[in-house]
Design a protein around this motif. Sequence first.
Motif, PDB file in Angstrom:
ATOM      1  N   SER A  61      37.982  27.716   8.047  1.00  0.00           N
ATOM      2  CA  SER A  61      38.152  27.118   6.807  1.00  0.00           C
ATOM      3  C   SER A  61      37.337  26.193   6.635  1.00  0.00           C
ATOM      4  N   LEU A  82      48.690  24.545  -2.584  1.00  0.00           N
ATOM      5  CA  LEU A  82      49.279  23.757  -1.200  1.00  0.00           C
ATOM      6  C   LEU A  82      50.151  22.318  -1.653  1.00  0.00           C
ATOM      7  N   GLN A 124      38.187  34.027   1.211  1.00  0.00           N
ATOM      8  CA  GLN A 124      39.125  32.917   0.290  1.00  0.00           C
ATOM      9  C   GLN A 124      37.579  32.082  -0.166  1.00  0.00           C
ATOM     10  N   THR A 129      46.613  30.191  -5.080  1.00  0.00           N
ATOM     11  CA  THR A 129      47.689  29.321  -4.144  1.00  0.00           C
ATOM     12  C   THR A 129      47.276  27.891  -4.280  1.00  0.00           C
ATOM     13  N   TYR A 172      46.646  35.804  10.595  1.00  0.00           N
ATOM     14  CA  TYR A 172      45.158  35.101  10.760  1.00  0.00           C
ATOM     15  C   TYR A 172      45.003  34.495  12.113  1.00  0.00           C
ATOM     16  N   LYS A 196      42.782  24.698  -3.982  1.00  0.00           N
ATOM     17  CA  LYS A 196      41.447  25.392  -3.511  1.00  0.00           C
ATOM     18  C   LYS A 196      41.010  26.814  -3.915  1.00  0.00           C
TER      19      LYS A 196
HETATM   20  C1  LIG Z   1      44.365  29.602   3.752  1.00  0.00           C
HETATM   21  C2  LIG Z   1      44.492  28.681   2.630  1.00  0.00           C
HETATM   22  C3  LIG Z   1      45.243  29.227   1.632  1.00  0.00           C
HETATM   23  C4  LIG Z   1      46.004  30.343   1.615  1.00  0.00           C
HETATM   24  O1  LIG Z   1      45.045  31.369   1.603  1.00  0.00           O
HETATM   25  P1  LIG Z   1      45.624  32.805   1.629  1.00  0.00           P
HETATM   26  O2  LIG Z   1      44.484  33.750   2.170  1.00  0.00           O
HETATM   27  O3  LIG Z   1      46.234  33.373   0.595  1.00  0.00           O
HETATM   28  O4  LIG Z   1      46.735  32.885   3.043  1.00  0.00           O
HETATM   29  C5  LIG Z   1      45.452  28.382   0.408  1.00  0.00           C
HETATM   30  N1  LIG Z   1      44.866  26.863   0.377  1.00  0.00           N
HETATM   31  C6  LIG Z   1      44.139  26.678   1.518  1.00  0.00           C
HETATM   32  C7  LIG Z   1      43.224  25.175   1.291  1.00  0.00           C
HETATM   33  C8  LIG Z   1      44.039  27.368   2.779  1.00  0.00           C
HETATM   34  O5  LIG Z   1      43.121  26.724   3.706  1.00  0.00           O
END
Ligand SMILES: *Cc1c(COP(=O)(O)O)cnc(C)c1O
Length: 472
Positions: free
Chosen positions: A369, A140, A395, A138, A325, A134
């Motif tokens: 989120s 997942l 993010q 990063t 967080y 997403k």
């Molecule tokens: C929170 C999250 C992350 C990681 O975000 P960081 O701010 O780098 O900790 C990655 N993918 C998804 C879908 C998330 O909700």
Amino acid sequence: MTKTTPVRKFQVYGKPHIDKLPQLQKLSEEQRLAMKTVAEVLPFRANNYVVEELIDWDNIPDDPMFQLTFPQQGMLKEEDFETMRGMMLRGADAKEMKPEIKRIQYGLNPHPAGQKSLNVPHENGEPVPGMQHKYRETVLFFPMAGQTCHAYCTYCFRWPQFVGLDDMKFASKEASGLVEYLKAHKEVTSVLITGGDPMIMRTSLLRQYVEPLLGPGLEHVTSIRFGTKAPAYWPYRFTHGEDSDDLMRLLGEIRAAGKEAAIMAHFSVKRELETDVAQYAIKRLISAGATVRTQAPLIRHVNDNADNWAQMWRLQVKLGAIPYYMFIERDTGARGYFEVPLWRAYMIFTEAFRQVTGLARTVRGPSMSCTPGKVLIDGITEVNGEKLFVLKMLQARDPAWVNQVFFAKYDQRAGWMDQLKPAFGEKEFFYAEGMRDMRKTGEGRVWLPTEVDALEETWRMESVEPDHHKKD
Ligand SMILES: *Cc1c(COP(=O)(O)O)cnc(C)c1O
């Protein structure tokens, strides 16, 4: 606590134990029936450590750890609860109950925030199994064998998979697809192995997913994270037995490969950090070379008070963990029971934040989120007589949205982003058009490698020389 402390043998508790656990026998028959009724609809799983060490049985039903792990009547809408309870009372069979259970479950918004449609990346037109991508940096990863937990949180947003509403086909049996994807995506610097709880897996299994990430061609992946609640729900995972030693070695191997090994530990309540074994677990993880970062959602009945957070953050820092967080609970499941309105979440965060030093102010929150990204409630203020929420994108699906501040009309009742309206007469939030484009194409990410450079270029052109640099 040392290695000589005898290890507890893991015992899992589910629906049938509600009538058997001695600790629950002080509740009335009526109360136990209520718990069993809710447990038909929502997942329930506890274990002997949670029951014997974390719950204060002299303080039920109010004890936060009891609220966190055991089903409560208020988690279902009154009419749904009555329907289910009626069936239980007259001993309805599974065939009769199942459609009713499904109806109630589907009424609890089982799939929020575009998890399925927008987050799963495609490679050569095929979805990559077990992955979500997403945010640019990063990825997942959901290993197949890591899709359960040592106990379930009653508010868990992944509840549908624990009641069989989702199959496990989205999870991955092996790391090969992940490795191929990462090799083709140099923008990814972090892999977050999550679940469920990946720490439910034996280390030998976990290793099969981790080792391939340490090899050549993946130098751009500089951190491997593990999302886990095991330090709270089953700290023995890190302290006792050959398997825990092997995990420490694996974490050391990640470090030796030049990458950060990060334990993203879920701690909801201070009590979870207070037992000797939990503190020993954190100590061992840090000694093995891992960093421990902490996070949790803010949940009514569980941790909706500032002192709990301030004390947690202080204790975490003392133990060498890094507060990361505070989340707003998601818009799914027994949300009506757990919801903390946004204004109150902001107040609780602020009151807790005020009580800690800068060392604990690494924490960010409260954060939602949402479909476009992680949205921080950064303030409540007034401009020209209009009361506002100050929001900030932490993010985002589009990196160009990150760190952007925006405003919503203040709303006392709002508990989630979709209940907020843009301020200053704007028709929609700044990301709305971008989101429409993503939905149209089905591609939930829009970054280009050059984007960062382009943005910096814009700034350079817009920046004005400060006066004192001018020659006269
Ligand atoms: C929170 C999250 C992350 C990681 O975000 P960081 O701010 O780098 O900790 C990655 N993918 C998804 C879908 C998330 O909700």
